[in-house]
Design an enzyme around this catalytic site. Structure first.
Site, PDB file in Angstrom:
ATOM      1  N   GLU A  98      34.602  10.668 -12.158  1.00  0.00           N
ATOM      2  CA  GLU A  98      35.466  10.464 -13.160  1.00  0.00           C
ATOM      3  C   GLU A  98      33.921  10.021 -14.201  1.00  0.00           C
ATOM      4  O   GLU A  98      33.436   9.944 -15.567  1.00  0.00           O
ATOM      5  CB  GLU A  98      35.878   9.191 -13.312  1.00  0.00           C
ATOM      6  N   HIS A 152      46.731   1.987  -6.628  1.00  0.00           N
ATOM      7  CA  HIS A 152      46.165   2.544  -7.806  1.00  0.00           C
ATOM      8  C   HIS A 152      47.768   2.030  -9.030  1.00  0.00           C
ATOM      9  O   HIS A 152      47.637   2.544  -9.872  1.00  0.00           O
ATOM     10  CB  HIS A 152      47.695   4.303  -7.704  1.00  0.00           C
ATOM     11  N   HIS A 163       8.931  -2.633 -21.293  1.00  0.00           N
ATOM     12  CA  HIS A 163       8.402  -2.083 -19.866  1.00  0.00           C
ATOM     13  C   HIS A 163       7.366  -0.678 -20.333  1.00  0.00           C
ATOM     14  O   HIS A 163       7.544   0.034 -20.917  1.00  0.00           O
ATOM     15  CB  HIS A 163       9.897  -1.348 -19.412  1.00  0.00           C
ATOM     16  N   HIS A 220       5.665  -0.955 -13.890  1.00  0.00           N
ATOM     17  CA  HIS A 220       7.495  -0.856 -14.365  1.00  0.00           C
ATOM     18  C   HIS A 220       7.226  -1.651 -15.588  1.00  0.00           C
ATOM     19  O   HIS A 220       7.784  -1.314 -16.284  1.00  0.00           O
ATOM     20  CB  HIS A 220       8.172  -1.049 -13.000  1.00  0.00           C
TER      21      HIS A 220
HETATM   22  C1  LIG Z   1      22.796   0.765 -14.177  1.00  0.00           C
HETATM   23  C2  LIG Z   1      21.270   0.184 -13.864  1.00  0.00           C
HETATM   24  N1  LIG Z   1      20.810  -0.293 -13.190  1.00  0.00           N
HETATM   25  C3  LIG Z   1      19.876  -1.211 -12.936  1.00  0.00           C
HETATM   26  C4  LIG Z   1      18.869  -1.154 -14.191  1.00  0.00           C
HETATM   27  C5  LIG Z   1      17.764  -2.431 -14.226  1.00  0.00           C
HETATM   28  N2  LIG Z   1      16.516  -1.383 -14.302  1.00  0.00           N
HETATM   29  C6  LIG Z   1      15.813  -0.592 -15.351  1.00  0.00           C
HETATM   30  S1  LIG Z   1      14.620  -0.201 -15.019  1.00  0.00           S
HETATM   31  C7  LIG Z   1      14.666  -0.038 -13.767  1.00  0.00           C
HETATM   32  C8  LIG Z   1      14.112   0.249 -12.630  1.00  0.00           C
HETATM   33  C9  LIG Z   1      13.870   2.602 -12.772  1.00  0.00           C
HETATM   34  O1  LIG Z   1      13.310   2.878 -12.124  1.00  0.00           O
HETATM   35  P1  LIG Z   1      12.806   4.078 -12.707  1.00  0.00           P
HETATM   36  O2  LIG Z   1      13.558   5.320 -13.366  1.00  0.00           O
HETATM   37  O3  LIG Z   1      11.866   4.904 -11.420  1.00  0.00           O
HETATM   38  O4  LIG Z   1      11.678   3.562 -14.154  1.00  0.00           O
HETATM   39  P2  LIG Z   1       9.679   3.694 -13.756  1.00  0.00           P
HETATM   40  O5  LIG Z   1       9.869   2.285 -12.890  1.00  0.00           O
HETATM   41  O6  LIG Z   1       9.368   5.465 -13.682  1.00  0.00           O
HETATM   42  O7  LIG Z   1       9.850   3.608 -14.822  1.00  0.00           O
HETATM   43  C10 LIG Z   1      15.998  -0.652 -13.526  1.00  0.00           C
HETATM   44  C11 LIG Z   1      16.512  -1.012 -11.839  1.00  0.00           C
HETATM   45  C12 LIG Z   1      19.585  -0.161 -15.504  1.00  0.00           C
HETATM   46  N3  LIG Z   1      18.598  -0.298 -16.719  1.00  0.00           N
HETATM   47  N4  LIG Z   1      20.635   0.103 -14.867  1.00  0.00           N
END
Ligand SMILES: Cc1ncc(C[n+]2csc(CCOP(=O)(O)OP(=O)(O)O)c2C)c(N)n1
Length: 670
Positions: A406, A468, A27, A258
């Site tokens: 939690e 529960h 990325h 991204h």
């Molecule tokens: C809990 C979770 N859900 C989804 C993902 C998949 N995922 C990785 S990066 C991303 C987007 C994140 O966006 P951002 O934090 O703005 O990162 P940037 O685009 O600035 O690199 C997603 C949905 C993940 N790693 N963790």
């Protein structure tokens, strides 16, 4: 000529870009966009020493947006960490490298925690800040005074756990927590505005944070904001406005930055665009020298700190050093063993969750670094006892009221354990473990010694009903590698499970307790920890060679014992095996396992949960008495009868498989 701040940041950019292009995967958006933010942090503020990555009073840096991992690898390489020579950068995402897809916990390398699941890192950072505040209160600024920085993206702030943390960290006034928000307006799906319309600055401010905003590509502005954040007593959020994929003309500011591929042509275009004539993975010496100066600054701070630690009064120094080694105080088990002896003698009939709470009282007196807490279930779980709450005003408290959060609790406990110096446990209902499951999973992945305490472990909770009543949770948690799931059957086993959980400083443990009272199963006093083998013969067969083996855990052990009595009276020599922990049983030598499993005897397991996995004990042809549906709302005794989890059902399962035994009627007549 001294390199400019932008050139220092460009070194990160090109290392990241070339690593991603070489791997054909990764990325680029975050490392390119947040390079200036992190350069300002590392070169002007962060307290670290690459020569001693685990120096206890170092600042913690958590890259919460772990998908952009080439950022932290480049930073650690440039700062001079031994584990990150240029060869490791070239091996990005290769098997066995120090540069995996997402950062994985390796504090000896400079990676403070595993990130990747968005939101975990910011929550870990809050836990680290709690641990720091506690140790600071005890040892003072000279010995413990460091900041925890979390670099977060939009993803971490969108996640529910991110919301929980913003709220709780503000409430607890974790003043040495500083969040650097890489505000690039993009996520994987494109513009953040597709899914978010609130103003994060207002959100943080409402929760009691100190909030600033700056140009994320102006290092002077970022550094000044960090200085102001350090000076403010509240936790700080700095919104650093940035351009995702900064420097690569084709992708910068675009969605594709991204996680889209970047090519050799992109790297060439970026070299022209940013004025970087150097070959891939070639960092000019002047830039390396400048980067290394940051670490030298840290080395001086570390030496001064070491002198202050050396000057501590001997008992205080010994305690501090013990805590930092992660060792428990000498004699910590004495009170616990005493509790166990008393429990064996007094044989209380009580919920194991009450026993567990009593045990934490004993342990908290022996282990002052024990830190408890619950997500608004103090009364139901009873694990606060004499502990004072940890609050914004009182950092000497050792119990955290997490509120109904939690997930925050789980991920913060991971952060505390990763920080070191404290021993965290948190108590909630077993069904709510799913709300923090990812944190549990990461504790297991990172081998963090977190103690997950659960109550309300089955239909035995009764009238609260199926929402529960966990039925599938034991199986699902047992499936998690490196997590020991323990389900004690009485106060004695509860003490043994706690002894094992606390003693294990290398992996997490889940202790699963009943809400309903359980009769004592273990009368005889033994200093040996029988639960340590995971499963053991609780009641031997009488009157001949073993013909039937009954397996049970927790509340069903007493059902198995009653069933055994009935079988014995019918002339069937029957053993009862208590199975408090499958994982520990798997670690025993084959001969012991075979003795316990008792192949060739009729085998029946009873557990008020689904069968999945019990084949390990009962084989393909064994009997199982338990649940195959969700539960129901009603009195506990009615539920056990309704679902057929009774001694009679266990006996019937055995008898079905014992053709050679006289029919019941004949035994009764005889
Ligand atoms: C809990 C979770 N859900 C989804 C993902 C998949 N995922 C990785 S990066 C991303 C987007 C994140 O966006 P951002 O934090 O703005 O990162 P940037 O685009 O600035 O690199 C997603 C949905 C993940 N790693 N963790």
């Amino acid at each position: 000529m001294t390199p400019t701040p932008r050139e220092l940041a460009n070194a990160i950019r090109f290392l990241a870009m070339d690593a991603i292009a070489r791997a054909g995967d990764g990325h680029p958006g975050t490392p390119l966009g947040a390079a200036d933010i992190c350069t300002a942090l590392f070169t002007r503020h962060l307290k670290f020493d690459p020569a001693d990555p685990r120096w206890p009073d170092r600042d913690r840096f958590v890259q919460s947006n772990g998908h952009g991992s080439t950022l932290i690898y480049s930073l650690l390489h440039l700062a001079g960490y031994d584990a990150f020579p240029i060869e490791q950068i070239k091996r990005f995402r290769e098997l066995g490298s120090h540069t995996p897809g997402h950062p994985e916990y390796a504090p000896e390398h400079g990676v403070e925690t595993t990130t990747g699941p968005l939101g975990q890192g910011i929550a870990n950072a809050a836990g680290m800040a709690v641990a720091e505040a506690m140790l600071n209160a005890e040892f003072g600024d000279d010995i413990v005074h460091h900041h925890t920085y979390a670099l977060v993206g939009d993803g971490c702030l969108m996640e529910g756990v991110g919301h929980e943390i913003v709220s709780l960290a503000g409430h607890l006034r974790l003043g040495r927590l500083i969040v650097l928000y890489d505000a690039n307006g993009m996520t994987d799906d494109g513009a953040v505005a597709q899914a978010v319309s609130e103003d994060y600055r207002t959100r943080f401010a409402c929760a009691g944070w100190h909030v600033q905003e700056c140009d994320g590509h102006d290092q002077d502005a970022v550094a000044a904001a960090i200085a102001a954040a350090k000076a403010d007593p509240r936790p700080s959020m700095i919104q650093c406005n940035s351009t995702i994929g900064f420097g690569v003309p084709r992708i910068q500011g675009q969605r594709v930055a991204h996680g889209g591929k970047i090519t050799a042509d992109d790297c060439t275009a970026a070299r022209a665009h940013l004025g970087w004539p150097h070959a891939p993975f070639d960092i000019p010496p002047a830039i390396v020298v400048e980067w290394r100066r940051a670490g030298v600054r840290g080395a001086q701070a570390r030496r001064a700190w070491q002198a202050r630690v050396a000057a501590l009064a001997p008992p205080q120094r010994a305690k501090f050093e013990r805590l930092m080694r992660g060792e428990l105080p000498p004699g910590w088990q004495e009170g616990l063993l005493d509790y166990k002896r008393q429990a064996a003698k007094n044989a209380p009939t009580q919920p194991t969750v009450r026993s567990s709470g009593e045990i934490t009282r004993v342990l908290s007196q022996a282990i002052p670094e024990l830190v408890g807490g619950a997500p608004d279930l103090e009364a139901a779980t009873q694990h606060k006892r004499d502990m004072r709450p940890f609050t914004a005003e009182d950092r000497n408290g050792r119990y955290i009221h997490y509120g109904v959060r939690e997930h925050a609790m789980g991920a913060m406990m991971n952060g505390m354990a990763a920080h070191g110096g404290v021993v965290p446990y948190g108590a909630t209902f077993l069904v709510f473990s799913d709300y923090m499951r990812h944190a549990m999973r990461l504790s297991a992945m990172m081998s963090l010694p977190v103690i997950w305490v659960f109550s309300h472990d089955s239909i035995g909770i009764g009238r609260n009903g199926p929402t529960h009543q966990p039925v599938e949770y034991l199986a699902s948690l047992r499936a998690m590698p490196n997590l020991a799931v323990m389900r004690p059957c009485d106060a004695v086993e509860a003490a043994e499970c706690w002894q094992l959980a606390v003693a294990n400083r290398r992996a997490p443990t889940a202790i699963v307790n009943s809400r309903q009272p359980l009769p004592p199963a273990r009368g005889a006093v033994t200093d040996e920890n029988l639960c340590a083998r995971g499963a053991y013969v609780l009641a031997e067969p009488a009157g001949g060679a073993r013909r039937a083996t009954l397996f049970a855990s927790g509340s069903e052990v007493s059902i198995a014992l009653q069933a055994r009595q009935m079988l014995q009276s019918q002339g069937v020599p029957t053993a009862v095996v208590s199975v408090p922990c499958w994982e520990l049983f798997e670690q025993q030598e084959a001969g012991y396992q075979a003795d316990i499993v008792g192949r060739g005897t009729v085998r029946v397991a009873v557990e008020a949960a689904v069968k999945l996995g019990w084949e390990r004990f009962i084989g393909d042809d064994g009997g199982f008495v338990g649940m195959s549906t969700f539960g129901a709302s009603g009195p506990e005794a009615d539920l056990f009868r309704h679902f057929g989890i009774t001694p009679e059902a266990v006996v019937a399962e055995v008898r079905k498989r014992l053709p050679a035994v006289q029919p019941l009627a004949a035994v009764a007549e005889g």
